[in-house]
Design an enzyme around this catalytic site. Sequence first.
Site, PDB file in Angstrom:
ATOM      1  N   ALA A 197       0.763  -1.389  -0.093  1.00 28.59           N
ATOM      2  CA  ALA A 197      -0.001  -0.073  -0.022  1.00 28.59           C
ATOM      3  C   ALA A 197       0.947   1.355   0.159  1.00 28.59           C
ATOM      4  O   ALA A 197       0.180   2.355   0.235  1.00 28.59           O
ATOM      5  CB  ALA A 197      -0.829   0.122   1.254  1.00 28.59           C
ATOM      6  N   PHE A 225       6.089  -3.418   3.550  1.00 25.32           N
ATOM      7  CA  PHE A 225       7.534  -3.550   4.016  1.00 25.32           C
ATOM      8  C   PHE A 225       8.500  -2.436   3.846  1.00 25.32           C
ATOM      9  O   PHE A 225       9.104  -2.371   2.903  1.00 25.32           O
ATOM     10  CB  PHE A 225       8.015  -4.708   3.619  1.00 25.32           C
ATOM     11  N   TYR A 283      10.216  -8.515 -21.463  1.00 24.87           N
ATOM     12  CA  TYR A 283       9.053  -8.567 -20.331  1.00 24.87           C
ATOM     13  C   TYR A 283       8.068  -9.712 -20.245  1.00 24.87           C
ATOM     14  O   TYR A 283       7.906 -10.673 -19.721  1.00 24.87           O
ATOM     15  CB  TYR A 283       8.350  -7.206 -20.365  1.00 24.87           C
ATOM     16  N   LYS A 321       3.257 -13.269 -14.572  1.00 27.17           N
ATOM     17  CA  LYS A 321       2.183 -12.542 -14.795  1.00 27.17           C
ATOM     18  C   LYS A 321       1.160 -13.375 -15.270  1.00 27.17           C
ATOM     19  O   LYS A 321      -0.091 -13.354 -15.091  1.00 27.17           O
ATOM     20  CB  LYS A 321       2.630 -11.349 -15.672  1.00 27.17           C
ATOM     21  N   LEU A 380       4.516   2.608 -16.228  1.00 26.32           N
ATOM     22  CA  LEU A 380       5.028   3.974 -15.422  1.00 26.32           C
ATOM     23  C   LEU A 380       6.447   3.972 -14.940  1.00 26.32           C
ATOM     24  O   LEU A 380       6.837   2.799 -14.798  1.00 26.32           O
ATOM     25  CB  LEU A 380       3.873   4.144 -14.465  1.00 26.32           C
TER      26      LEU A 380
END
Length: 396
Positions: free
Chosen positions: A48, A73, A234, A243, A272
């Site tokens: 978060a 963490f 990727y 993924k 991003l």
Amino acid sequence: MIIEPRMRGFICLTAHPKGCEQNVKNQIEYVKSKGKINGPKRVLVIGASTGFGLASRITSAFGSDAATIGVFFEKAPAEGKTASPGWYNSAAFEVEANKAGLYAKSINGDAFSNEVKQQTINMIKADLGQVDLVVYSLASPVRQHPVTGVLHRSTLKPIGSTFTNKTVDFHTGNVTSVSIEPANEEDIANTVVVMGGEDWSMWMDALKGAGVLAKGATTVAYSYIGPEVTEAVYRKGTIGRAKDHLEATAFEITDKLADIKGKAYVSVNKALVTQASSAIPVIPLYISLLYKIMKAEGIHEGCIEQIQRLYSERLYTGHEVPTDDKGRIRIDDWEMRNDVQEKIAKLWGESTTETLVELGDLAGYKQDFLNLFGFGFEGVDYQADTNEMVMIPSIK
């Protein structure tokens, strides 16, 4: 102390508490400016403190007036040493949430561990009873498996053959060629253990088993696909295997939640600037070109714009959640527009150290990278003496 950015490769070793606070305030103001979302009221965000996870917590709280528990963490500050940016982000978030009369508590620890899962369950039971949204946004390069105790490390490698293509050092602007040796089977397996869906599934099993998932609860994890130019390193590389596993796990979790009418989704988000993406060869050059084009088209988004749109136009519209043919939410739709990708393919071939200044948005990339650590924000006096010893209110 006077806090300045200290770089080592793809990492900034310092973070600015006032800058991180400004970052959080800017994101809150954006969400508030877009109006209320008829969204979740009790939210758990796992991972978060930065990026999409932080944006999810802010959107939940200030878009839907949700009570939030954040798990992360992060490194606390010490005298003369700054905390990690996620620590300062979380401190600022809690302060702003409390000012707004919103419940916000945080847990700082290894989200992969059984202990943190139990600590989170205890907090939900004591304070919220149940949660109706679980956001899974962990981005760790290592995972100690809670059952075997083995420490697994992920890798960023192609599969099958050596990958060679252009990349850019965003600090210097030098465009060079990079080659990456292919992964072996152990590399692939370790990356799937760290970045795949097993831990997400373990979280959902623990939460459901403890009775802290509300009827109709939703859970969402974040993924990325990207274009052809990055796919070897990727989507068709070690991360891509992880993924794939994450996306397959969504269907398994949905099956397990059927009796409480719950649903699991994977949201495919846009590229991003993050600490993780900055370390992946090829990606900084791609993002630099992408930003230039998307800004020119008026469709550029950062983390908060992406997640606000995910909530308001996908997850919480009052209608069925739209997904692609593989069951994924696509909020990377503007990035993957044909016209955008065609322009990138053309500019890719033309990109050199000399031309990138004009062709790409390297300045924007650098700005976003500094912003991750609380630097480069308007309204912050970076020459002022700053207290590094900022604490998170709910963490004693």
